[in-house]
Enzyme design. Structure first.
Site, short mmCIF file in Angstrom:
data_model
loop_
_atom_site.label_atom_id
_atom_site.label_comp_id
_atom_site.label_asym_id
_atom_site.label_seq_id
_atom_site.Cartn_x
_atom_site.Cartn_y
_atom_site.Cartn_z
CG ASP A 287 40.90 45.21 40.61
OD1 ASP A 287 41.09 44.62 39.53
OD2 ASP A 287 39.87 45.91 40.84
NE ARG B 230 41.31 49.07 36.40
CZ ARG B 230 40.88 49.15 37.64
NH1 ARG B 230 40.61 50.33 38.18
NH2 ARG B 230 40.71 48.04 38.34
CB SER C 165 36.51 36.16 41.63
OG SER C 165 36.12 36.61 40.35
CD GLU D 64 31.64 36.34 41.34
OE1 GLU D 64 32.78 36.31 41.84
OE2 GLU D 64 30.65 35.84 41.90
CG ASN D 65 38.11 37.01 38.04
OD1 ASN D 65 38.88 37.00 39.00
ND2 ASN D 65 37.53 38.14 37.63
CD1 TRP D 66 35.08 30.29 37.59
CD2 TRP D 66 36.50 29.64 35.98
NE1 TRP D 66 36.00 29.42 38.15
CE2 TRP D 66 36.87 29.01 37.18
CE3 TRP D 66 37.26 29.38 34.82
CZ2 TRP D 66 37.95 28.13 37.27
CZ3 TRP D 66 38.34 28.51 34.91
CH2 TRP D 66 38.68 27.90 36.12
CD GLU E 38 40.21 49.06 61.24
OE1 GLU E 38 39.96 50.03 60.50
OE2 GLU E 38 39.60 48.85 62.31
#
Ligand code: IPE
Ligand code: IPE
Ligand code: MG
Length: 246
Positions: free
Chosen positions: A21, A25, A66, A68-70, A208
């Site tokens: 990610d 930015r 993802s 959602e990235n669509w 972890e």
């Protein structure tokens, strides 16, 4: 300083998963378009793939796109798909040279046909490579994966292939897209966000978690070593007491 020598090779995570990610930015900080961040993110992909294989990590799973990235602007989605095609074409040599098998998880049927074709070709070409399995999560969402699993198992129950009483964790594992992979030991997310964003919900039950502020295009082999060193300092108790472990 090279952190590689601080890693205990006998205690490597068997499965590392990364939420890559911060590309947007990173580009913005440089006054550039988001696409520039995605392009530079591919360099970090090569770094972590090489570093993982060199160390002897058996499974590396990268969250690349993802479900959602669509919802992102059409142009950005298009850029990402193009980048995927060019990276697959370019990196097949790295995969072959390092004896790495490429695999993919997600709703692959939703990918543009050109991406799907390139992906299938690279997967076919590398299917016998045995040093490490690199899995790309593409058009992947964990809830979609779980829904698909429930549907497949329900169908088998309906057709008397499985009895409801026989459904256990191993049956669920076998119906997930990650069926051939062990549970995630170490989950890394870059860019400072501390969330899972619908990634491998079942598979990270005892992983972890490692969060870093480094933006993905800045992530290097040394950053991966740092995460593994931190992982090796943790005590994984799996519900037991510390005394029971020693
Ligand atoms: C990760 O970087 C790449 C993908 C999700 C495809 P982002 O594009 O999410 O970058 P930020 O989070 O906006 O900085
Ligand atoms: C998660 O990153 C998906 C990938 C890295 C491919 P996002 O940037 O899409 O996640 P959110 O929406 O900020 O949680
Ligand atoms: Mg993001």
């Amino acid at each position: 300083m090279d952190l590689k020598s601080d890693i205990l090779l006998e205690a490597l995570p068997k499965h590392i998963a990364i939420i890559m990610d911060g590309n947007g930015r990173w580009a913005k900080q440089k006054g550039m378009l988001r696409a520039f961040g995605h392009e530079n993110g591919t360099k970090s992909v090569r770094q972590v793939v090489e570093a993982s294989a060199e160390l002897g990590v058996e499974n590396l799973t990268l969250y690349a796109f993802s479900t959602e990235n669509w919802k992102r602007p059409k142009l950005e989605v298009k850029t990402l798909m193009k980048l995927l095609i060019s990276s697959l074409k370019k990196e097949i040599k790295t995969l072959q040279d390092n004896n790495i098998k490429l695999s993919a998880i997600g709703s692959l049927n939703l990918l543009p046909s050109k991406v799907y074709k390139e992906l299938s070709e690279v997967m076919e070409a590398t299917k016998d490579n045995a040093r490490m399995t690199l899995t790309l999560a593409l058009s992947y969402g964990s809830r979609e994966e779980l829904l698909n699993t429930v549907k497949e198992i329900s169908n088998k129950v309906k057709n008397n292939i499985i009895s409801p009483e026989a459904i256990d964790e191993s049956i669920i594992n076998k119906h997930l897209y990650t069926q051939n992979l062990p549970d995630v030991d170490l989950l890394i997310r870059t860019s400072g966000e501390q969330r899972i964003s619908n990634f491998l919900l079942w598979q990270i039950a005892y992983a972890e978690l490692y969060f870093t502020h480094t933006l993905w295009p800045d992530f290097t082999k040394q950053d991966l070593y740092k995460a593994i060193i931190e992982y090796q300092k943790r005590e994984r108790r799996f519900g037991k007491t510390s005394e029971q472990l020693s």
